[in-house]
Design a protein around this motif. Sequence first.
Motif, PDB file in Angstrom:
ATOM      1  N   GLY A  11       0.810  -1.214   0.000  1.00 54.71           N
ATOM      2  CA  GLY A  11       0.000   0.000   0.000  1.00 54.71           C
ATOM      3  C   GLY A  11       0.841   1.261   0.000  1.00 54.71           C
ATOM      4  N   VAL A  12       1.900   1.273   0.801  1.00 57.39           N
ATOM      5  CA  VAL A  12       2.765   2.455   0.866  1.00 57.39           C
ATOM      6  C   VAL A  12       3.506   2.658  -0.454  1.00 57.39           C
ATOM      7  CG1 VAL A  12       4.826   3.408   1.986  1.00 57.39           C
ATOM      8  CG2 VAL A  12       3.020   2.390   3.368  1.00 57.39           C
ATOM      9  N   ILE A  13       4.056   1.582  -1.004  1.00 56.86           N
ATOM     10  CA  ILE A  13       4.790   1.695  -2.267  1.00 56.86           C
ATOM     11  C   ILE A  13       3.844   2.065  -3.405  1.00 56.86           C
ATOM     12  CG2 ILE A  13       6.037   0.347  -4.004  1.00 56.86           C
ATOM     13  CD1 ILE A  13       7.522  -0.937  -1.666  1.00 56.86           C
ATOM     14  N   GLY A  14       2.655   1.476  -3.440  1.00 61.08           N
ATOM     15  CA  GLY A  14       1.671   1.840  -4.455  1.00 61.08           C
ATOM     16  C   GLY A  14       1.233   3.283  -4.327  1.00 61.08           C
ATOM     17  N   TRP A  15       1.074   3.759  -3.090  1.00 60.12           N
ATOM     18  CA  TRP A  15       0.690   5.148  -2.863  1.00 60.12           C
ATOM     19  C   TRP A  15       1.794   6.094  -3.327  1.00 60.12           C
ATOM     20  CZ3 TRP A  15       2.694   8.475   1.099  1.00 60.12           C
ATOM     21  CH2 TRP A  15       2.057   9.707   1.157  1.00 60.12           C
ATOM     22  N   LEU A  16       3.053   5.786  -2.990  1.00 60.27           N
ATOM     23  CA  LEU A  16       4.163   6.634  -3.420  1.00 60.27           C
ATOM     24  C   LEU A  16       4.288   6.662  -4.943  1.00 60.27           C
ATOM     25  CD1 LEU A  16       6.885   5.720  -0.778  1.00 60.27           C
ATOM     26  CD2 LEU A  16       5.602   7.857  -0.965  1.00 60.27           C
ATOM     27  N   ALA A  17       4.125   5.504  -5.576  1.00 58.51           N
ATOM     28  CA  ALA A  17       4.199   5.448  -7.037  1.00 58.51           C
ATOM     29  C   ALA A  17       3.046   6.227  -7.664  1.00 58.51           C
ATOM     30  CB  ALA A  17       4.185   3.994  -7.516  1.00 58.51           C
ATOM     31  N   SER A  18       1.864   6.151  -7.063  1.00 51.61           N
ATOM     32  CA  SER A  18       0.728   6.900  -7.616  1.00 51.61           C
ATOM     33  C   SER A  18       0.902   8.398  -7.424  1.00 51.61           C
ATOM     34  CB  SER A  18      -0.584   6.419  -6.992  1.00 51.61           C
ATOM     35  OG  SER A  18      -0.658   6.768  -5.629  1.00 51.61           O
ATOM     36  N   MET A  19       1.610   8.804  -6.376  1.00 45.65           N
ATOM     37  CA  MET A  19       1.908  10.226  -6.190  1.00 45.65           C
ATOM     38  C   MET A  19       2.887  10.700  -7.265  1.00 45.65           C
ATOM     39  SD  MET A  19       0.240  11.375  -3.544  1.00 45.65           S
ATOM     40  CE  MET A  19       1.090  12.691  -2.732  1.00 45.65           C
ATOM     41  N   ARG A  22       1.048  10.835 -10.565  1.00 51.96           N
ATOM     42  CA  ARG A  22      -0.133  11.706 -10.465  1.00 51.96           C
ATOM     43  C   ARG A  22      -1.450  10.986 -10.759  1.00 51.96           C
ATOM     44  NH1 ARG A  22       2.977  16.030 -13.804  1.00 51.96           N
ATOM     45  NH2 ARG A  22       4.313  16.867 -12.189  1.00 51.96           N
ATOM     46  N   THR A  23      -1.571   9.763 -10.239  1.00 51.34           N
ATOM     47  CA  THR A  23      -2.822   9.015 -10.368  1.00 51.34           C
ATOM     48  C   THR A  23      -3.443   8.754  -9.009  1.00 51.34           C
ATOM     49  OG1 THR A  23      -1.664   6.888 -10.317  1.00 51.34           O
ATOM     50  CG2 THR A  23      -2.071   7.855 -12.484  1.00 51.34           C
ATOM     51  N   ASP A  24      -2.987   9.468  -7.983  1.00 53.15           N
ATOM     52  CA  ASP A  24      -3.446   9.201  -6.624  1.00 53.15           C
ATOM     53  C   ASP A  24      -4.928   9.499  -6.442  1.00 53.15           C
ATOM     54  OD1 ASP A  24      -2.914   8.362  -3.966  1.00 53.15           O
ATOM     55  OD2 ASP A  24      -3.060  10.459  -3.339  1.00 53.15           O
ATOM     56  N   ALA A  25      -5.449  10.495  -7.124  1.00 56.28           N
ATOM     57  CA  ALA A  25      -6.862  10.842  -6.979  1.00 56.28           C
ATOM     58  C   ALA A  25      -7.771   9.791  -7.600  1.00 56.28           C
ATOM     59  CB  ALA A  25      -7.132  12.203  -7.616  1.00 56.28           C
ATOM     60  N   GLN A  26      -7.254   8.980  -8.510  1.00 56.34           N
ATOM     61  CA  GLN A  26      -8.052   7.973  -9.202  1.00 56.34           C
ATOM     62  C   GLN A  26      -8.040   6.640  -8.475  1.00 56.34           C
ATOM     63  OE1 GLN A  26      -6.039   7.838 -12.900  1.00 56.34           O
ATOM     64  NE2 GLN A  26      -6.613   9.898 -13.498  1.00 56.34           N
ATOM     65  N   GLY A  28      -7.821   4.149  -4.927  1.00 54.85           N
ATOM     66  CA  GLY A  28      -8.095   4.045  -3.509  1.00 54.85           C
ATOM     67  C   GLY A  28      -7.030   3.196  -2.835  1.00 54.85           C
ATOM     68  N   VAL A  29      -7.279   2.857  -1.604  1.00 55.36           N
ATOM     69  CA  VAL A  29      -6.323   2.057  -0.835  1.00 55.36           C
ATOM     70  C   VAL A  29      -6.139   0.685  -1.473  1.00 55.36           C
ATOM     71  CG1 VAL A  29      -5.930   0.963   1.402  1.00 55.36           C
ATOM     72  CG2 VAL A  29      -6.856   3.264   1.297  1.00 55.36           C
ATOM     73  N   PHE A  30      -7.230   0.070  -1.899  1.00 58.10           N
ATOM     74  CA  PHE A  30      -7.149  -1.275  -2.478  1.00 58.10           C
ATOM     75  C   PHE A  30      -6.280  -1.284  -3.734  1.00 58.10           C
ATOM     76  CE2 PHE A  30      -8.865  -4.651  -5.227  1.00 58.10           C
ATOM     77  CZ  PHE A  30      -8.571  -5.742  -4.426  1.00 58.10           C
ATOM     78  N   LEU A  31      -6.474  -0.333  -4.627  1.00 56.66           N
ATOM     79  CA  LEU A  31      -5.663  -0.282  -5.840  1.00 56.66           C
ATOM     80  C   LEU A  31      -4.210   0.063  -5.546  1.00 56.66           C
ATOM     81  CD1 LEU A  31      -7.923   1.252  -8.607  1.00 56.66           C
ATOM     82  CD2 LEU A  31      -6.985  -1.030  -8.478  1.00 56.66           C
ATOM     83  N   ASN A  32      -3.969   0.877  -4.525  1.00 53.25           N
ATOM     84  CA  ASN A  32      -2.590   1.163  -4.140  1.00 53.25           C
ATOM     85  C   ASN A  32      -1.881  -0.107  -3.672  1.00 53.25           C
ATOM     86  OD1 ASN A  32      -2.467   3.899  -4.727  1.00 53.25           O
ATOM     87  ND2 ASN A  32      -3.172   4.504  -2.702  1.00 53.25           N
ATOM     88  N   ILE A  33      -2.581  -0.934  -2.911  1.00 55.22           N
ATOM     89  CA  ILE A  33      -2.000  -2.200  -2.453  1.00 55.22           C
ATOM     90  C   ILE A  33      -1.709  -3.108  -3.638  1.00 55.22           C
ATOM     91  CG2 ILE A  33      -2.478  -4.316  -1.152  1.00 55.22           C
ATOM     92  CD1 ILE A  33      -4.041  -2.536   0.830  1.00 55.22           C
ATOM     93  N   ILE A  34      -2.655  -3.219  -4.561  1.00 57.02           N
ATOM     94  CA  ILE A  34      -2.465  -4.069  -5.743  1.00 57.02           C
ATOM     95  C   ILE A  34      -1.299  -3.564  -6.579  1.00 57.02           C
ATOM     96  CG2 ILE A  34      -3.529  -4.859  -7.899  1.00 57.02           C
ATOM     97  CD1 ILE A  34      -4.664  -6.178  -5.373  1.00 57.02           C
TER      98      ILE A  34
END
Length: 84
Positions: A11-19, A22-26, A28-34
Motif C-alpha cells: 500500500g505504501v509503495i503503491g501510494w508513493l508510485a501513484s503520487m 499523479r494518479t493518486d486521486a483515481q 483508492g487504498v485497495f488499488l494502491n495495495i495491488i
Amino acid sequence: MNFIIWLILGGVIGWLASMVMRTDAQQGVFLNIIVGIVGAFLGGFIFNHDMNNGDFSLIALVEAFIGAVILLAIVNLVRRGRVR
C-alpha cells in the motif's frame, strides 16, 4: 504476519508510485495495495531479484517502487495513450 507486512508495504509503495505518476486521486487504498504488490513482482522480474529468499532490504523496496512506477506508466499508456 508476512501477509500483513506485504499489504502494508504494498500500500505504501503503491501510494508513493501513484503520487509520482499523479494518479493518486483515481486510486483508492485497495488499488494502491495491488499496484505495490504487482509492482514488486515486476521490479523483481526486471532486476532479476529472487523473491523467494525472503530478504527485506532497501534495494528490494526501491525495486518494488520502480516496478510500481513502470506498472502505472504502462496503465496510463494503455488507458490514455500517453504517459504522464
